[in-house]
Design a protein around this motif. Structure first.
Motif, PDB file in Angstrom:
ATOM      1  N   PRO A   4       0.946  -1.285   0.075  1.00  0.00           N
ATOM      2  CA  PRO A   4       0.041  -0.381   0.348  1.00  0.00           C
ATOM      3  C   PRO A   4       1.013   1.391   0.356  1.00  0.00           C
ATOM      4  O   PRO A   4       2.157   1.285   0.839  1.00  0.00           O
ATOM      5  CB  PRO A   4      -0.922  -0.093   0.774  1.00  0.00           C
TER       6      PRO A   4
ATOM      7  N   GLN B 148       1.309   6.038  -0.733  1.00  0.00           N
ATOM      8  CA  GLN B 148      -0.158   6.452  -0.320  1.00  0.00           C
ATOM      9  C   GLN B 148      -1.135   6.973  -1.621  1.00  0.00           C
ATOM     10  O   GLN B 148      -0.517   6.805  -3.132  1.00  0.00           O
ATOM     11  CB  GLN B 148       0.073   8.054  -0.739  1.00  0.00           C
TER      12      GLN B 148
ATOM     13  N   ALA C 119       3.044  -9.700  -1.039  1.00  0.00           N
ATOM     14  CA  ALA C 119       3.018  -8.372  -0.363  1.00  0.00           C
ATOM     15  C   ALA C 119       2.835  -8.190   1.353  1.00  0.00           C
ATOM     16  O   ALA C 119       3.261  -7.095   1.953  1.00  0.00           O
ATOM     17  CB  ALA C 119       2.588  -7.426  -1.287  1.00  0.00           C
ATOM     18  N   GLY C 120       2.186  -9.181   2.121  1.00  0.00           N
ATOM     19  CA  GLY C 120       2.243  -9.081   3.621  1.00  0.00           C
ATOM     20  C   GLY C 120       1.059  -8.044   3.487  1.00  0.00           C
ATOM     21  O   GLY C 120       1.212  -7.439   5.029  1.00  0.00           O
ATOM     22  N   ILE C 121      -0.219  -7.867   2.646  1.00  0.00           N
ATOM     23  CA  ILE C 121      -0.917  -7.333   2.789  1.00  0.00           C
ATOM     24  C   ILE C 121      -2.103  -8.364   3.963  1.00  0.00           C
ATOM     25  O   ILE C 121      -2.311  -9.051   3.174  1.00  0.00           O
ATOM     26  CB  ILE C 121      -1.562  -6.843   1.442  1.00  0.00           C
TER      27      ILE C 121
ATOM     28  N   VAL D 126      -2.402 -12.121   7.350  1.00  0.00           N
ATOM     29  CA  VAL D 126      -1.132 -12.526   6.381  1.00  0.00           C
ATOM     30  C   VAL D 126      -0.181 -13.531   6.531  1.00  0.00           C
ATOM     31  O   VAL D 126      -0.839 -14.289   7.880  1.00  0.00           O
ATOM     32  CB  VAL D 126       0.066 -11.236   7.007  1.00  0.00           C
TER      33      VAL D 126
ATOM     34  N   ALA E 155       4.523 -10.819   9.339  1.00  0.00           N
ATOM     35  CA  ALA E 155       4.543 -11.271   7.428  1.00  0.00           C
ATOM     36  C   ALA E 155       6.215 -10.305   7.432  1.00  0.00           C
ATOM     37  O   ALA E 155       6.875 -10.364   7.709  1.00  0.00           O
ATOM     38  CB  ALA E 155       4.273 -10.255   6.654  1.00  0.00           C
ATOM     39  N   VAL E 156       7.109 -11.718   6.028  1.00  0.00           N
ATOM     40  CA  VAL E 156       7.984 -11.628   5.923  1.00  0.00           C
ATOM     41  C   VAL E 156       8.662 -10.344   5.560  1.00  0.00           C
ATOM     42  O   VAL E 156       9.696  -9.270   5.921  1.00  0.00           O
ATOM     43  CB  VAL E 156       8.591 -12.694   4.974  1.00  0.00           C
ATOM     44  N   SER E 157       7.821  -9.786   4.708  1.00  0.00           N
ATOM     45  CA  SER E 157       8.015  -8.676   3.733  1.00  0.00           C
ATOM     46  C   SER E 157       6.853  -7.895   4.064  1.00  0.00           C
ATOM     47  O   SER E 157       5.355  -8.462   3.120  1.00  0.00           O
ATOM     48  CB  SER E 157       8.386  -9.116   2.024  1.00  0.00           C
ATOM     49  N   THR E 158       7.255  -7.110   4.813  1.00  0.00           N
ATOM     50  CA  THR E 158       5.953  -5.714   4.822  1.00  0.00           C
ATOM     51  C   THR E 158       5.884  -4.315   4.315  1.00  0.00           C
ATOM     52  O   THR E 158       7.376  -3.970   5.322  1.00  0.00           O
ATOM     53  CB  THR E 158       4.823  -5.442   6.198  1.00  0.00           C
ATOM     54  N   LYS E 159       5.488  -3.419   4.430  1.00  0.00           N
ATOM     55  CA  LYS E 159       5.545  -2.022   4.565  1.00  0.00           C
ATOM     56  C   LYS E 159       6.138  -1.543   5.767  1.00  0.00           C
ATOM     57  O   LYS E 159       5.792  -2.835   7.065  1.00  0.00           O
ATOM     58  CB  LYS E 159       4.515  -1.192   4.172  1.00  0.00           C
TER      59      LYS E 159
ATOM     60  N   SER F  18       6.996   3.718   4.288  1.00  0.00           N
ATOM     61  CA  SER F  18       5.945   3.358   4.911  1.00  0.00           C
ATOM     62  C   SER F  18       4.420   3.067   4.045  1.00  0.00           C
ATOM     63  O   SER F  18       4.372   3.448   2.773  1.00  0.00           O
ATOM     64  CB  SER F  18       5.490   4.612   5.166  1.00  0.00           C
ATOM     65  N   ARG F  19       3.027   3.373   4.486  1.00  0.00           N
ATOM     66  CA  ARG F  19       2.030   3.225   4.012  1.00  0.00           C
ATOM     67  C   ARG F  19       1.589   4.669   3.252  1.00  0.00           C
ATOM     68  O   ARG F  19       0.756   4.250   1.971  1.00  0.00           O
ATOM     69  CB  ARG F  19       0.657   2.583   4.606  1.00  0.00           C
ATOM     70  N   GLN F  20       1.753   5.753   3.832  1.00  0.00           N
ATOM     71  CA  GLN F  20       1.434   6.636   3.600  1.00  0.00           C
ATOM     72  C   GLN F  20       2.875   7.586   3.368  1.00  0.00           C
ATOM     73  O   GLN F  20       4.123   6.876   4.025  1.00  0.00           O
ATOM     74  CB  GLN F  20       0.683   7.484   4.643  1.00  0.00           C
ATOM     75  N   ASP F  21       3.341   8.668   2.897  1.00  0.00           N
ATOM     76  CA  ASP F  21       4.239   9.377   2.611  1.00  0.00           C
ATOM     77  C   ASP F  21       4.227  10.428   4.091  1.00  0.00           C
ATOM     78  O   ASP F  21       2.867  10.467   4.609  1.00  0.00           O
ATOM     79  CB  ASP F  21       4.406  10.405   2.319  1.00  0.00           C
TER      80      ASP F  21
END
Lengths: 254, 306
Positions: A72, A74, A164-166, B65, B80-84, B111-114
């Motif tokens: 995910p 922005q 992706a670990g989502i 996950v 999870a192995v690869s996440t944000k 990250s998930r957001q900027d």
């Protein structure tokens, strides 16, 4: 000799060689190489595209699909949204089908994208990702039957999302079935789809006993629809789900 | 008409699935690492609390996950192995400017957001504590431009969950004289100091978001001073002259980090140092570290040593 242009072969040229003559096979001949309720063997490998956050490659004989998930991340548009967005984009390579696929001028890929989006949308926990976007890019490298492409594409996309670990409610697994001469043929190829009366793709979350999408083309009676769905559902639970699970577990083990 | 049979446990042979609480009670101290998948039932929600990577449905804790199950007392989480990257206040991160906006920069920090870097939370040239002026707003691109790399600390969170960064320290700010490596954030542990110097003349900044900055070593006394420091150097886009040996050391360290990350080895400064010594001993250059058998040998040797 004209050096400013691309010249054709100077002396000899060859007659093109075709794979098989397309009208050699008829439905009455029966199925080549497998039973009516058998699917083509699946090869599924998560994590092949290193720059993506998650990815998967799926191959079932002549159907070959690569899927990459970015995010995910922005959302680019400025309007606030409480829920995350899931974008699905499907692309055919020009050489994927017997007839050349013209990029951009093709309308088929968008309808496939809608079908795969439908199959995935309810499995992803988008409520946890405000303001974010998940981009799913599906490239069809080789296509052997549109419906089985939708099925394989959904499986690849769901695997890539998990890679992706989502956060997901469960894995989406799907299977296609055709009705040919009043019999259910699972996982039809291109030539089988061509002779079938109707084709159906079932996508579901086997872990939660939930159906996410049914995509149906052609003509079928209600009873036939039920027969097809049941055949798909049995195959998904018995075989396909464990293939996906196995592929993910092996990649998570490293 | 269509009835789904309950989800059969698929991998009983190779990993047992938790059934309510009987399997959970095996051993409280030993961390049993089990791998799970989205949709797989872990345990009952009455006996356990759901943590990250899980959700509750029908009084059951279900994984959301694919990854390893971890448990602390009654809290069950799936990692999870690869996440944000999941930011926390006080974390050190390395990021890249993606956008310049009125009075703020947008920073990509994996990250998930900027992330957001406010103009008021950077060190302005010409004084330690000085109010920002309108002229500063007009020349924001002279401080940070799109594509610039910076090291910062997570200061706070906004209401929508986006993180706010600050660079109000001499240690933070624009990065130059080096190279960026990106690895899964899960592999960067929280350390006493995320700034380390390797004896081979290389400085490391281990961002908790998985972005690692490997650069030429800067002497303590050569760092830009606090009083009236000079904006030219702190916000400069020019690299200092870097000699051949430092360049090769930097690329060797980056390739070591890549090799370790490919084998999912968590990074620490001692491990990196050990790996660096191993490459020098065995006379391995930076390029060949990327080949599979050499990176396998590297991981085997340092894993055996520790």
């Amino acid at each position: 000799m004209d050096r400013r242009r691309i010249n054709g072969p100077t002396e000899e040229s060859f007659v093109p060689v075709f794979d098989e003559s397309p009208d050699a096979w008829k439905a009455a001949d029966g199925r080549k190489g497998r039973g009516l309720l058998d699917i083509r063997p699946i090869f599924l490998q998560p994590g092949l595209i290193s720059q993506a956050n998650g990815s998967a490659y799926i191959e079932t004989q002549k159907t070959k699909i690569a899927c990459a998930v970015y995010g995910p991340r922005q959302s680019k548009n400025t309007s606030y949204s409480d829920m995350g967005r899931l974008n699905v984009e499907v692309k055919f390579t020009p050489f994927s089908c017997p007839r050349r696929r013209a990029p951009l001028r093709d309308a088929e890929d968008r309808s496939l994208a809608v079908a795969i989006h439908q199959a995935l949308a309810s499995s992803v926990r988008l409520e946890l990702l405000p303001k974010s976007t998940i981009d799913v890019f599906i490239t069809i490298i080789e296509c052997d039957g549109l419906e089985s492409c939708v099925a394989a594409g959904s499986i690849a996309a769901s695997t890539a999302l998990a890679d992706a670990g989502i956060e997901l409610f469960g894995l989406v697994v799907s299977c296609a079935a055709s009705l040919i001469e009043n019999q259910v043929w699972l996982d039809p190829t291109q030539e089988e789809e061509a002779v079938s009366g109707g084709t159906l793709v079932l996508s579901c979350l086997p872990a939660l006993n939930k159906i996410t999408n049914i995509w149906h083309t052609g003509q079928m009676s209600a009873m036939d629809v039920i027969r097809c769905t049941e055949a798909c559902q049995q195959k998904i639970e018995a075989d396909i789900h464990s293939v996906v699970a196995q592929a993910l577990l092996e990649s998570a083990k490293i | 008409m269509i009835s789904f049979t309950p989800f059969s446990t698929l991998h009983e042979a190779e990993h047992e699935v938790y059934n309510d609480d009987e399997a959970m009670d095996i051993d409280d101290d030993v961390q049993v690492s089990k791998i799970t998948l989205p949709g797989e039932t872990i345990t009952s929600s009455q006996a356990y609390m759901r943590g990250h990577g899980t959700y509750v449905d029908n009084e059951l804790v279900i994984a959301s996950v694919a990854g390893t199950i971890e448990r602390v007392n009654k809290l069950v989480t799936v990692r999870a192995v690869s996440t944000k990257y999941n930011p926390e206040v006080g974390d050190l991160v390395v990021g890249r400017i993606t956008e310049v906006q009125p009075r703020r920069w947008k920073v990509d920090a994996n990250s998930r957001q900027d992330a957001v870097l406010m103009l008021s939370s950077v060190n302005l040239p010409g004084g330690v504590q000085r109010r920002k002026l309108e002229s500063d707003e007009l020349q924001m691109r002279t401080f940070f431009e799109e594509g610039d790399l910076l090291v910062a600390e997570v200061q706070a969170f906004f209401a929508d969950g986006a993180m706010s960064l600050h660079t109000r320290s001499l240690k933070y700010g624009k990065l130059r004289n080096g190279q960026l490596v990106v690895i899964p954030p899960i592999l960067v542990r929280r350390l006493k100091s995320h700034f380390t110097t390797l004896p081979c003349g290389v400085d490391l900044i281990l961002g908790l978001n998985g972005y690692i900055w490997v650069s030429k070593h800067v002497q303590e006394n050569e760092q830009e001073g606090e009083e009236g420091f000079d904006a030219e150097t702190i916000y400069s886009n020019r690299n200092d002259p870097i000699d051949e040996s430092t360049r090769s050391a930097i690329s060797r360290v980056t390739n070591i980090i890549r090799a370790l990350a490919a084998h999912f080895v968590p990074l620490t400064d001692t491990l990196l140092l050990e790996a660096y010594e191993w490459t020098v001993e065995n006379d391995i250059d930076a390029k060949s570290l990327l080949s599979e058998d050499i990176s396998d040998a590297l991981v085997a040797s340092i894993a055996g040593g520790t």
